[in-house]
Design a protein around this motif. Sequence first.
Motif, PDB file in Angstrom:
ATOM      1  N   ASN A  58     -31.402 -15.903  -0.691  1.00  0.00           N
ATOM      2  CA  ASN A  58     -32.617 -16.523  -1.235  1.00  0.00           C
ATOM      3  C   ASN A  58     -32.963 -15.993  -2.620  1.00  0.00           C
ATOM      4  OD1 ASN A  58     -33.267 -16.049   1.990  1.00  0.00           O
ATOM      5  ND2 ASN A  58     -33.874 -18.047   1.254  1.00  0.00           N
ATOM      6  N   ASN A  59     -33.726 -16.798  -3.344  1.00  0.00           N
ATOM      7  CA  ASN A  59     -34.411 -16.320  -4.544  1.00  0.00           C
ATOM      8  C   ASN A  59     -35.898 -16.346  -4.246  1.00  0.00           C
ATOM      9  OD1 ASN A  59     -32.381 -15.727  -6.416  1.00  0.00           O
ATOM     10  ND2 ASN A  59     -32.211 -17.863  -7.067  1.00  0.00           N
ATOM     11  N   PHE A  60     -36.528 -15.179  -4.287  1.00  0.00           N
ATOM     12  CA  PHE A  60     -37.978 -15.091  -4.091  1.00  0.00           C
ATOM     13  C   PHE A  60     -38.338 -13.746  -4.724  1.00  0.00           C
ATOM     14  CE2 PHE A  60     -41.365 -16.260  -0.596  1.00  0.00           C
ATOM     15  CZ  PHE A  60     -42.345 -16.278  -1.567  1.00  0.00           C
ATOM     16  N   TYR A  61     -38.506 -13.791  -6.048  1.00  0.00           N
ATOM     17  CA  TYR A  61     -38.616 -12.555  -6.832  1.00  0.00           C
ATOM     18  C   TYR A  61     -39.833 -11.724  -6.454  1.00  0.00           C
ATOM     19  CZ  TYR A  61     -34.695 -13.424 -10.024  1.00  0.00           C
ATOM     20  OH  TYR A  61     -33.448 -13.582 -10.568  1.00  0.00           O
ATOM     21  N   GLU A  62     -40.799 -12.324  -5.788  1.00  0.00           N
ATOM     22  CA  GLU A  62     -41.948 -11.563  -5.305  1.00  0.00           C
ATOM     23  C   GLU A  62     -41.505 -10.451  -4.345  1.00  0.00           C
ATOM     24  OE1 GLU A  62     -41.875 -14.755  -5.865  1.00  0.00           O
ATOM     25  OE2 GLU A  62     -43.826 -15.506  -6.499  1.00  0.00           O
ATOM     26  N   LEU A 114     -29.905 -28.633  -2.346  1.00  0.00           N
ATOM     27  CA  LEU A 114     -30.659 -27.733  -3.227  1.00  0.00           C
ATOM     28  C   LEU A 114     -29.657 -27.156  -4.223  1.00  0.00           C
ATOM     29  CD1 LEU A 114     -33.407 -25.909  -3.633  1.00  0.00           C
ATOM     30  CD2 LEU A 114     -31.981 -24.146  -2.638  1.00  0.00           C
ATOM     31  N   CYS A 116     -29.365 -24.557  -7.319  1.00  0.00           N
ATOM     32  CA  CYS A 116     -30.027 -23.525  -8.118  1.00  0.00           C
ATOM     33  C   CYS A 116     -29.469 -23.546  -9.537  1.00  0.00           C
ATOM     34  CB  CYS A 116     -29.795 -22.149  -7.489  1.00  0.00           C
ATOM     35  SG  CYS A 116     -30.554 -20.806  -8.426  1.00  0.00           S
ATOM     36  N   THR A 151     -48.179 -19.705  -6.779  1.00  0.00           N
ATOM     37  CA  THR A 151     -47.882 -18.853  -5.616  1.00  0.00           C
ATOM     38  C   THR A 151     -48.953 -17.779  -5.538  1.00  0.00           C
ATOM     39  OG1 THR A 151     -45.514 -19.240  -5.858  1.00  0.00           O
ATOM     40  CG2 THR A 151     -46.129 -17.245  -4.674  1.00  0.00           C
ATOM     41  N   TYR A 170     -46.265 -16.517  -9.874  1.00  0.00           N
ATOM     42  CA  TYR A 170     -45.260 -17.545 -10.158  1.00  0.00           C
ATOM     43  C   TYR A 170     -45.972 -18.894 -10.230  1.00  0.00           C
ATOM     44  CZ  TYR A 170     -40.480 -19.579  -9.560  1.00  0.00           C
ATOM     45  OH  TYR A 170     -39.271 -20.216  -9.707  1.00  0.00           O
ATOM     46  N   ASN A 199     -38.285 -18.321   2.835  1.00  0.00           N
ATOM     47  CA  ASN A 199     -38.134 -19.646   2.241  1.00  0.00           C
ATOM     48  C   ASN A 199     -39.441 -20.214   1.686  1.00  0.00           C
ATOM     49  OD1 ASN A 199     -35.921 -19.527   4.630  1.00  0.00           O
ATOM     50  ND2 ASN A 199     -35.126 -20.602   2.846  1.00  0.00           N
ATOM     51  N   ARG A 204     -44.272 -24.795   0.754  1.00  0.00           N
ATOM     52  CA  ARG A 204     -43.583 -24.733  -0.543  1.00  0.00           C
ATOM     53  C   ARG A 204     -43.224 -26.141  -1.005  1.00  0.00           C
ATOM     54  NH1 ARG A 204     -37.962 -23.189  -0.054  1.00  0.00           N
ATOM     55  NH2 ARG A 204     -37.711 -23.352  -2.283  1.00  0.00           N
ATOM     56  N   GLY A 212     -33.552 -25.409  -8.531  1.00  0.00           N
ATOM     57  CA  GLY A 212     -34.358 -24.829  -7.467  1.00  0.00           C
ATOM     58  C   GLY A 212     -35.599 -24.087  -7.931  1.00  0.00           C
ATOM     59  N   PHE A 213     -35.599 -23.567  -9.170  1.00  0.00           N
ATOM     60  CA  PHE A 213     -36.765 -22.773  -9.577  1.00  0.00           C
ATOM     61  C   PHE A 213     -38.039 -23.593  -9.677  1.00  0.00           C
ATOM     62  CE2 PHE A 213     -34.900 -23.732 -13.841  1.00  0.00           C
ATOM     63  CZ  PHE A 213     -36.011 -24.124 -14.575  1.00  0.00           C
ATOM     64  N   SER A 215     -38.961 -25.561  -7.331  1.00  0.00           N
ATOM     65  CA  SER A 215     -39.450 -25.698  -5.950  1.00  0.00           C
ATOM     66  C   SER A 215     -40.182 -24.429  -5.526  1.00  0.00           C
ATOM     67  CB  SER A 215     -38.283 -26.025  -5.015  1.00  0.00           C
ATOM     68  OG  SER A 215     -37.791 -27.317  -5.304  1.00  0.00           O
ATOM     69  N   ILE A 216     -41.391 -24.296  -5.998  1.00  0.00           N
ATOM     70  CA  ILE A 216     -42.194 -23.065  -5.871  1.00  0.00           C
ATOM     71  C   ILE A 216     -42.610 -22.806  -4.426  1.00  0.00           C
ATOM     72  CG2 ILE A 216     -44.220 -24.424  -6.559  1.00  0.00           C
ATOM     73  CD1 ILE A 216     -45.411 -21.929  -7.821  1.00  0.00           C
ATOM     74  N   LYS A 217     -42.586 -21.530  -4.069  1.00  0.00           N
ATOM     75  CA  LYS A 217     -42.847 -21.101  -2.690  1.00  0.00           C
ATOM     76  C   LYS A 217     -44.286 -20.605  -2.487  1.00  0.00           C
ATOM     77  CE  LYS A 217     -38.080 -19.721  -1.853  1.00  0.00           C
ATOM     78  NZ  LYS A 217     -37.148 -18.608  -1.582  1.00  0.00           N
TER      79      LYS A 217
HETATM   80  N1  MTE Z   1     -40.894 -19.500  -5.774  1.00  0.00           N
HETATM   81  C1  MTE Z   1     -41.456 -18.310  -5.996  1.00  0.00           C
HETATM   82  N2  MTE Z   1     -42.765 -18.156  -5.790  1.00  0.00           N
HETATM   83  N3  MTE Z   1     -40.736 -17.232  -6.428  1.00  0.00           N
HETATM   84  C2  MTE Z   1     -39.399 -17.344  -6.686  1.00  0.00           C
HETATM   85  O1  MTE Z   1     -38.775 -16.345  -7.112  1.00  0.00           O
HETATM   86  N4  MTE Z   1     -37.423 -18.808  -6.726  1.00  0.00           N
HETATM   87  C3  MTE Z   1     -37.010 -20.210  -6.979  1.00  0.00           C
HETATM   88  C4  MTE Z   1     -37.591 -21.168  -5.955  1.00  0.00           C
HETATM   89  N5  MTE Z   1     -38.988 -20.896  -5.706  1.00  0.00           N
HETATM   90  C5  MTE Z   1     -38.770 -18.596  -6.478  1.00  0.00           C
HETATM   91  C6  MTE Z   1     -39.559 -19.673  -5.985  1.00  0.00           C
HETATM   92  C7  MTE Z   1     -35.559 -20.376  -7.066  1.00  0.00           C
HETATM   93  S1  MTE Z   1     -34.784 -19.769  -8.461  1.00  0.00           S
HETATM   94  C8  MTE Z   1     -34.846 -21.057  -6.108  1.00  0.00           C
HETATM   95  S2  MTE Z   1     -33.197 -21.393  -6.306  1.00  0.00           S
HETATM   96  C9  MTE Z   1     -35.484 -21.479  -4.846  1.00  0.00           C
HETATM   97  O2  MTE Z   1     -36.833 -21.055  -4.753  1.00  0.00           O
HETATM   98  C10 MTE Z   1     -34.711 -20.917  -3.668  1.00  0.00           C
HETATM   99  O3  MTE Z   1     -35.218 -21.415  -2.451  1.00  0.00           O
HETATM  100  P1  MTE Z   1     -34.620 -20.861  -1.080  1.00  0.00           P
HETATM  101  O4  MTE Z   1     -34.601 -19.370  -1.159  1.00  0.00           O
HETATM  102  O5  MTE Z   1     -35.520 -21.399  -0.018  1.00  0.00           O
HETATM  103  O6  MTE Z   1     -33.212 -21.432  -0.980  1.00  0.00           O
END
Ligand code: MTE
Length: 298
Positions: A58-62, A114, A116, A151, A170, A199, A204, A212-213, A215-217
């Motif tokens: 996953n990418n979720f820098y938090e 998806l 990235c 986020t 974010y 995720n 999200r 993918g970036f 698609s904010i979580k």
């Molecule tokens: N949302 C937040 N808040 N923080 C993040 O670091 N990373 C993004 C995106 N949403 C990110 C985020 C990136 S770079 C990608 S590729 C996708 O989330 C990855 O989603 P996944 O981990 O569910 O596959």
Amino acid sequence: MKLNWSDVTPKSSWLNRRSFLAAGAALAASPALGLTGKPSSFSTDAEPNSLKDITNYNNFYEFGTGKEDPARYASALTTDPWSVEIDGMVDRPGSYGLEDIAPENDLEERIYRLRCVEAWSMIIPWIGVPLSSILGKVGVQPSAKYVSFETLFRPEEMRGQKRPILDWPYREALRLDEAMNPLTILATGLYSEPLPNQNGAPLRLVVPWKYGFKSIKSIVRITLTDKQPFATWNALQPSEYGFYANVNPEVDHPRWSQATERKIGAGLFGGRQETQMFNGYGEQVASLYAGMDLTKNY
Ligand code: MTE
């Protein structure tokens, strides 16, 4: 008719999963375990990645910059209670609960690719609702041109936020017509389960034709505005990450090619496939960008 994930998942893992679910249901004595969503004609019939891949890479820098950091640390995030502030150019601003935004009866399954920006890809069976449905409920005013998303900022639970890796919180944004496109969803689950924390629980964005970036979580705020909003990656390095960020094999990242991608889960040698324009969703979205120079508006 499109397939449900259970139809395309290898039978052995499906059976394992069913016995796992049955055991869980017996324990909880509840027939309502899991989330289901109506199948959608927007789903790909390609086989989704495994739950293991989807929740461990996953990418979720938090939670840190490593691909396995979210799986390791995201359980620290409290996702209940949760509310989303919807404000700006809307008729009914306020604090909305998950049940207002994504009522269980409206849930759809969307099996999406998806892609990235780092040139890897997966196929994920999301459960969610079109973003347009909640925008319709809150009443978007005619002056609104963009939708921005935020986020949460909670460094006590999101250890990555203790360091200035990104300009927290974010934030991401879409043009209003992109937000209203039927492909754009707010996801609350995947593989018939509530969204795992790594995720982006509990809610999200998923915009499958963009990197993918976008698609904010773990969204806590949605704002309708008439000016192009701040977007985290675009602001950090505008020459590398555009505001639009549409998947485009012909426009390379300054440091790597975007022509191909590595499919996660395909094995060491199973690897690379060609990246498709708009990640294969051109039929639904190409018209949004008619007349725009996509080498400048990347
Ligand atoms: N949302 C937040 N808040 N923080 C993040 O670091 N990373 C993004 C995106 N949403 C990110 C985020 C990136 S770079 C990608 S590729 C996708 O989330 C990855 O989603 P996944 O981990 O569910 O596959």
